[in-house]
Design a protein around this motif. Structure first.
Motif, PDB file in Angstrom:
ATOM      1  N   ILE A 252       0.840  -1.204   0.000  1.00  0.00           N
ATOM      2  CA  ILE A 252       0.000   0.000   0.000  1.00  0.00           C
ATOM      3  C   ILE A 252       0.871   1.249   0.000  1.00  0.00           C
ATOM      4  O   ILE A 252       0.570   2.237  -0.685  1.00  0.00           O
ATOM      5  N   GLN A 253       1.968   1.226   0.769  1.00  0.00           N
ATOM      6  CA  GLN A 253       2.894   2.360   0.758  1.00  0.00           C
ATOM      7  C   GLN A 253       3.389   2.653  -0.650  1.00  0.00           C
ATOM      8  O   GLN A 253       3.392   3.812  -1.095  1.00  0.00           O
ATOM      9  N   TRP A 254       3.803   1.621  -1.362  1.00  0.00           N
ATOM     10  CA  TRP A 254       4.346   1.796  -2.706  1.00  0.00           C
ATOM     11  C   TRP A 254       3.270   2.247  -3.694  1.00  0.00           C
ATOM     12  O   TRP A 254       3.521   3.112  -4.535  1.00  0.00           O
ATOM     13  N   VAL A 255       2.078   1.682  -3.584  1.00  0.00           N
ATOM     14  CA  VAL A 255       0.999   2.069  -4.492  1.00  0.00           C
ATOM     15  C   VAL A 255       0.655   3.549  -4.311  1.00  0.00           C
ATOM     16  O   VAL A 255       0.587   4.316  -5.286  1.00  0.00           O
ATOM     17  N   VAL A 256       0.442   3.949  -3.057  1.00  0.00           N
ATOM     18  CA  VAL A 256       0.092   5.342  -2.769  1.00  0.00           C
ATOM     19  C   VAL A 256       1.245   6.270  -3.155  1.00  0.00           C
ATOM     20  O   VAL A 256       1.053   7.304  -3.802  1.00  0.00           O
ATOM     21  N   GLY A 257       2.459   5.889  -2.767  1.00  0.00           N
ATOM     22  CA  GLY A 257       3.613   6.731  -3.057  1.00  0.00           C
ATOM     23  C   GLY A 257       3.851   6.916  -4.542  1.00  0.00           C
ATOM     24  O   GLY A 257       4.072   8.041  -5.013  1.00  0.00           O
ATOM     25  N   LEU A 258       3.785   5.826  -5.306  1.00  0.00           N
ATOM     26  CA  LEU A 258       4.017   5.911  -6.747  1.00  0.00           C
ATOM     27  C   LEU A 258       2.928   6.715  -7.445  1.00  0.00           C
ATOM     28  O   LEU A 258       3.214   7.455  -8.402  1.00  0.00           O
ATOM     29  N   LEU A 259       1.685   6.581  -6.984  1.00  0.00           N
ATOM     30  CA  LEU A 259       0.597   7.354  -7.578  1.00  0.00           C
ATOM     31  C   LEU A 259       0.824   8.853  -7.388  1.00  0.00           C
ATOM     32  O   LEU A 259       0.627   9.647  -8.315  1.00  0.00           O
ATOM     33  N   PHE A 260       1.261   9.244  -6.178  1.00  0.00           N
ATOM     34  CA  PHE A 260       1.495  10.659  -5.924  1.00  0.00           C
ATOM     35  C   PHE A 260       2.711  11.163  -6.691  1.00  0.00           C
ATOM     36  O   PHE A 260       2.700  12.287  -7.218  1.00  0.00           O
ATOM     37  N   ILE A 261       3.752  10.352  -6.790  1.00  0.00           N
ATOM     38  CA  ILE A 261       4.930  10.753  -7.557  1.00  0.00           C
ATOM     39  C   ILE A 261       4.568  10.908  -9.029  1.00  0.00           C
ATOM     40  O   ILE A 261       4.934  11.898  -9.679  1.00  0.00           O
TER      41      ILE A 261
END
Length: 375
Positions: free
Chosen positions: A9-18
């Motif tokens: 979830i961290q990676w999904v949310v982080g990559l979406l915002f990036i």
């Protein structure tokens, strides 16, 4: 919740915002224009002067927050910030979907246009994921020792600032606009193949014996005659189509006011459209590079059309140059076509061969030198 699922979830949310931040940082002016669209709907046009600064700041924060979430840096702070941000985004996309006044939300810029309803559901899913991060924020720790997280975040912020500064002086690194290099402008002004037009029901209102009666074209009253007094006509869209061209409202008018759009875009051979929303940057028009471009254009007999919303100043600068043609165009259209003021479009037929911003005048001359002599 397992550590693996939380990390995913961290990676999904982080990559979406990036991804969202970088796509918009590639064209911050596009985001600022979208903000102005919202402000116009809310009658807050007084804030239009600040939209570019707001767009730059938002893009930097999205990239910063995305990187911070991935590396798990200060999650107590960033979980709150992300939650507030996604609630704000959900309000915007929800309003756009409910009101129907905004066609696209601008969440991923012009490179990935989403309908308001799609954007709203995307934000709801993202809200759910951020809520999970929020409730489990105490369990998320960074595996990087200081000062590594700070250095990574500093690089992310500096990189985003550099990208935005670069594209504001030049042109977007990735051009997602319908006026991009390689596109046929005439084709972009046509509805897409297989497009379905809006289905509209037309209702007429007439007054008869002091009363207003309404009916459509298939149900005219049997006694309809001159005693019916016309009042109004109402057009209601009962089914929205998808027949909107990629380029709309593009109109070129000469100094006499005649629409010459088709005449220009269907001409044979090479020519140049120089889009200049205004002439506030006086250096662009008073330097050796620009004078060399004018001389080479004249030498090769290549048609040069200055497309502007500021005809008065255009005449002051180019009025004495017989080989320069002045064309009037709406300022909003120019801002869409040319993110940098001014921008050179080298065109053959209706196809954009090259697109160069005014800060890169040194790149324009070699392109013109490579064009054949016009007869």
């Amino acid at each position: 919740m397992s550590k693996l699922l939380l990390k995913i979830i961290q990676w999904v949310v982080g990559l979406l915002f990036i991804f969202s931040g970088l796509v918009k940082a590639n064209d911050p002016l596009g985001l600022s224009y979208k903000m102005q669209e919202f402000f116009s709907v809310w009658h807050l046009q007084s804030l239009n002067d600040y939209t570019l600064a707001l767009a730059d700041t938002m893009n930097i924060f999205e990239v910063l927050a995305g990187v911070a979430v991935i590396i798990g840096w200060r999650m107590r702070l960033f979980s709150w910030l992300l939650l507030l941000l996604i609630l704000f985004f959900s309000f915007l996309t929800g309003y756009a979907a409910y009101s129907g006044k905004i066609k696209t939300c601008g969440c991923f810029g012009d490179c990935l246009p989403l309908t308001p309803i799609t954007s709203f559901f995307k934000d709801l899913v993202l809200l759910l994921l951020i809520l999970i991060l929020f409730f489990y924020r105490r369990k998320i720790k960074s595996s990087l020792a200081s000062p590594a997280p700070f250095i990574i975040l500093l690089i992310a912020v500096a990189g985003t600032i550099f990208l935005q500064s670069f594209v504001l002086k030049h042109l977007p690194v990735v051009d997602c606009l319908p006026y991009k290099k390689g596109n046929d402008l005439m084709e972009q002004m046509k509805p897409p193949p297989g497009a379905v037009p809006d289905s509209i029901v037309i209702t007429f209102q007439y007054k008869k014996n002091g009363q207003v009666v309404a009916f459509d074209a298939d149900h005219f009253p049997a006694d309809f005659d001159s005693t019916y007094e016309y009042v109004d006509r109402l057009d209601k869209v009962v089914r929205k189509g998808n027949a909107t061209p990629a380029i709309v409202d593009f109109s070129l008018r000469d100094t006499s006011g005649e629409d010459v759009t088709k005449t220009i875009l269907t001409r044979q051979g090479d020519y140049i459209l120089l889009f200049a929303k205004d002439f506030s940057n006086s250096y662009t028009w008073n330097n050796e590079d620009f004078l060399s471009i004018l001389n080479k254009v004249k030498e090769k007999n290549i048609p040069l059309f200055v497309v502007t919303a500021d005809m008065q100043n255009a005449k002051k600068i180019f009025g004495n140059l017989a080989f320069v043609n002045l064309l009037q165009c709406d300022g909003t259209v120019i801002k869409t076509a040319a993110r940098v003021n001014p921008t050179f479009f080298i065109i053959k037929g209706a196809t954009v061969i090259q697109k160069i911003g005014g800060y890169d005048l040194d790149k324009v001359l070699p392109v013109i030198e490579g064009l054949p002599l016009q007869k």
